[in-house]
Design a protein around this motif. Structure first.
Motif, PDB file in Angstrom:
ATOM      1  N   UNK A 183       5.787 -15.980 -11.528  1.00 26.60           N
ATOM      2  CA  UNK A 183       5.970 -14.648 -11.786  1.00 26.60           C
ATOM      3  C   UNK A 183       7.024 -13.843 -10.941  1.00 26.60           C
ATOM      4  N   UNK A 184       7.471 -12.872 -11.619  1.00 25.71           N
ATOM      5  CA  UNK A 184       8.595 -11.926 -10.866  1.00 25.71           C
ATOM      6  C   UNK A 184       7.764 -10.614 -10.189  1.00 25.71           C
ATOM      7  N   UNK A 185       6.698 -10.641 -10.401  1.00 24.90           N
ATOM      8  CA  UNK A 185       5.519  -9.606  -9.813  1.00 24.90           C
ATOM      9  C   UNK A 185       5.317  -9.996  -8.449  1.00 24.90           C
ATOM     10  N   UNK A 186       5.618  -9.335  -7.551  1.00 24.36           N
ATOM     11  CA  UNK A 186       5.596  -9.898  -5.909  1.00 24.36           C
ATOM     12  C   UNK A 186       4.859  -9.059  -5.033  1.00 24.36           C
ATOM     13  N   UNK A 187       4.921  -7.785  -5.175  1.00 22.78           N
ATOM     14  CA  UNK A 187       4.023  -6.916  -4.527  1.00 22.78           C
ATOM     15  C   UNK A 187       2.806  -6.495  -4.957  1.00 22.78           C
ATOM     16  N   UNK A 188       2.512  -6.490  -6.378  1.00 23.63           N
ATOM     17  CA  UNK A 188       1.274  -6.165  -7.029  1.00 23.63           C
ATOM     18  C   UNK A 188       0.572  -7.622  -7.582  1.00 23.63           C
ATOM     19  N   UNK A 189       1.218  -8.650  -6.963  1.00 21.53           N
ATOM     20  CA  UNK A 189       0.497 -10.061  -7.319  1.00 21.53           C
ATOM     21  C   UNK A 189      -0.853 -10.179  -7.203  1.00 21.53           C
ATOM     22  N   UNK A 190      -1.649  -9.449  -6.123  1.00 29.56           N
ATOM     23  CA  UNK A 190      -2.903  -9.511  -6.055  1.00 29.56           C
ATOM     24  C   UNK A 190      -3.586  -8.730  -7.349  1.00 29.56           C
ATOM     25  N   UNK A 191      -3.075  -7.819  -7.918  1.00 24.02           N
ATOM     26  CA  UNK A 191      -3.668  -7.351  -9.298  1.00 24.02           C
ATOM     27  C   UNK A 191      -3.661  -8.239 -10.251  1.00 24.02           C
ATOM     28  N   UNK A 192      -2.385  -9.003 -10.470  1.00 23.67           N
ATOM     29  CA  UNK A 192      -2.079 -10.057 -11.437  1.00 23.67           C
ATOM     30  C   UNK A 192      -3.263 -11.189 -11.388  1.00 23.67           C
ATOM     31  N   UNK A 193      -3.504 -11.773 -10.020  1.00 25.84           N
ATOM     32  CA  UNK A 193      -4.548 -12.799  -9.759  1.00 25.84           C
ATOM     33  C   UNK A 193      -5.765 -12.096 -10.009  1.00 25.84           C
ATOM     34  N   UNK A 194      -6.160 -11.010  -9.864  1.00 23.62           N
ATOM     35  CA  UNK A 194      -7.359 -10.433 -10.280  1.00 23.62           C
ATOM     36  C   UNK A 194      -7.749 -10.318 -11.696  1.00 23.62           C
ATOM     37  N   UNK A 238       0.673  -1.086   0.044  1.00 23.67           N
ATOM     38  CA  UNK A 238       0.082  -0.048   0.029  1.00 23.67           C
ATOM     39  C   UNK A 238       0.676   1.253  -0.032  1.00 23.67           C
ATOM     40  N   UNK A 239       2.205   1.121  -0.358  1.00 22.05           N
ATOM     41  CA  UNK A 239       3.085   2.195  -0.150  1.00 22.05           C
ATOM     42  C   UNK A 239       3.094   2.899   0.967  1.00 22.05           C
ATOM     43  N   UNK A 240       3.061   2.220   2.158  1.00 27.99           N
ATOM     44  CA  UNK A 240       3.296   2.636   3.548  1.00 27.99           C
ATOM     45  C   UNK A 240       4.719   2.257   4.005  1.00 27.99           C
ATOM     46  N   UNK A 241       5.246   3.128   4.497  1.00 29.58           N
ATOM     47  CA  UNK A 241       6.669   2.787   4.987  1.00 29.58           C
ATOM     48  C   UNK A 241       6.615   2.448   6.382  1.00 29.58           C
TER      49      UNK A 241
END
Length: 202
Positions: free
Chosen positions: A152-163, A69-72
């Motif tokens: 997949x090499x997409x790790x942070x946004x993998x939920x979007x890929x699954x969607x 969520x881009x939260x540090x």
């Protein structure tokens, strides 16, 4: 002023300071361990306490982790050393994921397999090597259960890929008349008023 009182107060103060700085010194030592051991590096994808994020900076006492969520999040170094931490990208920059799907009994299972593989092959974020595959997992109560595995090499946004893949699976299943069932239960009530109660329930 009695000297013993002064010495006792000073000793108590030093003990309190030592206890207060204990965790700080622990984090400092763990930071040095991370810098030399390199078990966690900047850019790694970590899973800590059900939180997934990318390491942005490793400091002497704390590290900065940026979540999906881009939260540090400021994470003490002792947590990265002493606790269980999953490093998704330490040795390889790819991860295997899966999508679970159920279809109605009577569906063409071979067609289901082909359509699921088509979805994985056509998505830009799904790797061609290793190749995706489909597993027929079980005969469920109301569905035939499958699992689609892909890398997949997409790790942070993998939920979007699954969607995206689920949207495409739904579209292809509708196009080929493959039904995704929903569970249902039949309620039967015993007693003199069973017909009236059953009708009301329906």
């Amino acid at each position: 002023i009695k000297l013993s009182i002064v010495l006792g107060g000073a000793a108590a103060l030093l003990v309190g300071i030592g206890l207060g700085l204990q965790q700080t010194f622990n984090d400092l030592v763990c930071g040095i361990i991370l810098l030399f051991e390199r078990s966690v590096e900047v850019g790694d994808i970590l899973e800590v306490d059900d939180m997934i994020g990318k390491v942005k900076k490793i400091g002497v006492r704390t590290s900065l982790v940026e979540t999906r969520s881009n939260i540090t999040v400021i994470v003490p170094n002792s947590k990265l050393v002493a606790d269980k931490v999953i490093n998704w990208s330490h040795f390889q920059n790819r991860v295997r994921y899966k999508i679970e799907i159920g279809v109605a009994y009577g569906s063409d299972t071979q067609l289901v397999k082909e359509l699921l593989l088509q979805v994985a092959d056509e998505h830009a974020k799904s790797m061609r090597r290793p190749s995706p595959f489909v597993r027929f997992t079980d005969f469920g109560d109301s569905s035939l259960n499958f699992e689609l595995f892909f890398w997949s090499r997409e790790m942070l946004a993998i939920d979007d890929v699954k969607s995206d893949m689920r949207f495409e699976i739904d579209r292809l299943f509708r196009e080929h008349n493959i039904e995704i069932p929903f569970p249902y239960r039949t309620l039967v009530m015993a007693g003199g008023e069973a017909p009236q109660m059953r009708e009301a329930a329906e």
